[in-house]
Design an enzyme around this catalytic site. Structure first.
Site, short mmCIF file in Angstrom:
data_model
loop_
_atom_site.label_atom_id
_atom_site.label_comp_id
_atom_site.label_asym_id
_atom_site.label_seq_id
_atom_site.Cartn_x
_atom_site.Cartn_y
_atom_site.Cartn_z
N GLU A 35 0.84 -1.20 0.00
CA GLU A 35 0.00 0.00 0.00
C GLU A 35 0.87 1.24 0.00
O GLU A 35 2.07 1.18 0.25
CB GLU A 35 -0.99 0.02 1.17
CG GLU A 35 -0.50 -0.62 2.41
CD GLU A 35 -1.48 -0.61 3.57
OE1 GLU A 35 -2.71 -0.55 3.37
OE2 GLU A 35 -0.99 -0.65 4.70
N ASP A 46 -3.10 1.74 6.34
CA ASP A 46 -4.14 1.17 7.20
C ASP A 46 -4.14 -0.35 7.17
O ASP A 46 -4.46 -1.00 8.17
CB ASP A 46 -5.51 1.71 6.80
CG ASP A 46 -5.85 1.35 5.36
OD1 ASP A 46 -5.23 1.94 4.46
OD2 ASP A 46 -6.70 0.47 5.14
#
Ligand SMILES: *Cc1c(COP(=O)(O)O)cnc(C)c1O
Length: 320
Positions: free
Chosen positions: A205, A211
């Protein structure tokens, strides 16, 4: 909640989408391999129909609509690739499509979505909740909502890209997969589990929006504010509740790539492989290059997840 998809669902999805989806090429580069000291296999979903793997999940999900659902139509919310994927799949299947898109979405993505015959409903991505708008439209108009990642048929469809990669390359020691809401990663994990159980699978990510990594550490889904990153396809605020358990149980780790690393990998793909990838599409390659030392002499797969980037923006990023 519906049952989570299994590898069987990935196999059935593959049969369903095969007549319409491209079997995208797996590219290699001897020079890059020599520099990194490993063998790299790039699954080029930037060359998929509409320019990203999202066509796979969308076409699989829409193929499974019953007659009433087909007649009433589909609604989807997306900042780009999922919108185009649903619009294209719907037009191929003769299903009316309504797409909730940010009013500031790239002009090319808006035009492409409308070009497939979909009705576009704009929203403000900083102040409005697209999921709420999508759900309200579904209720008012009797439409079926197809979310971008939190849906078993979407997840199974996305897994077909990794399935094709493993079928083509045979054994891989590692696979690097771009990660937003987790549809692509969860599907890839199902394919790896069945076809390459010893392969390490990493979700990648943007550094600004980790997250997923934090969720993995916490053992529960962590929500964040919309991250500021050039990887607009992975600007998600949280993992999906269906992808999460598969990711938690099966992923090797979740790592990140910086915007600078993404641009550097876009440049590598353009200059050496002659292909255009969007920033989000380069998450896996950026992470694989960063970790090359640990995979010296090994076989490493990467999913280049998409190639939808305005030429002006592409040029600006590469010259910046
Ligand atoms: C949607 C998208 C992703 C992230 O996929 P998820 O299934 O949401 O994790 C990665 N790359 C591109 C190009 C995308 O369009």
């Amino acid at each position: 909640m519906e049952q989570l998809p299994t590898y069987d669902d990935v196999v059935r999805a593959h049969e369903r989408i095969a007549p319409q989806a491209h079997r995208t090429p797996v590219l290699t580069s001897r020079l890059t391999d020599a520099e990194l000291g490993l063998s790299l296999f790039l699954k080029c979903e930037n060359l998929q129909r509409m320019g990203a793997f999202k066509f796979r999940g969308a076409y699989n999900a829409l193929s499974l609509f019953d007659a009433d659902q087909r007649r009433a139509g589909v609604v989807a919310y997306s900042s780009g690739n999922h919108a185009q994927a649903v619009a294209l799949a719907a037009s191929l299947l003769g299903i009316p499509a309504t797409i909730v898109m940010p009013h500031d979405a790239p002009a090319a993505k808006l035009a492409a979505t409308k070009g497939y015959g979909a009705e576009v409903v704009p929203y403000d991505r900083w102040s409005e909740d697209r999921e709420e708008i999508g759900r309200a439209l579904a209720e008012e108009r009797g439409l079926t909502l197809v979310p971008p990642y939190d849906h078993p048929h979407v997840m199974a469809g996305q897994g077909t890209a990794a399935k094709e990669l493993f079928e083509e390359t045979g054994h891989l020691d590692a696979l690097f997969v771009p990660l937003g809401g987790g549809g692509l990663l969860s599907g890839s994990l199902l394919a790896a589990g069945a076809l390459a159980p010893s392969c390490a699978v990493y979700g990648v990510e943007p550094e600004a929006g980790d997250d997923g990594r934090r969720s993995l550490r916490a053992g529960e889904i962590v929500h964040i504010d919309t991250p500021a990153t050039i990887a607009d396809g992975a600007q998600t605020q949280h993992l999906g509740i269906r992808p999460f358990p598969l990711i938690r149980d099966l992923v090797t780790d979740i790592v990140t790539a910086s915007d600078a690393q993404l641009v550097d990998s876009m440049r590598l793909l353009a200059s050496r492989m002659k292909i255009v990838a969007e920033p989000t599409g380069c998450l896996g390659l950026a992470a694989a290059r960063e970790r090359a030392e640990g995979y010296r002499g090994r076989r490493v797969g990467v999913i280049i997840s998409g190639g939808n980037v305005d030429m002006a923006r592409f040029a600006a990023l590469l010259s910046g």
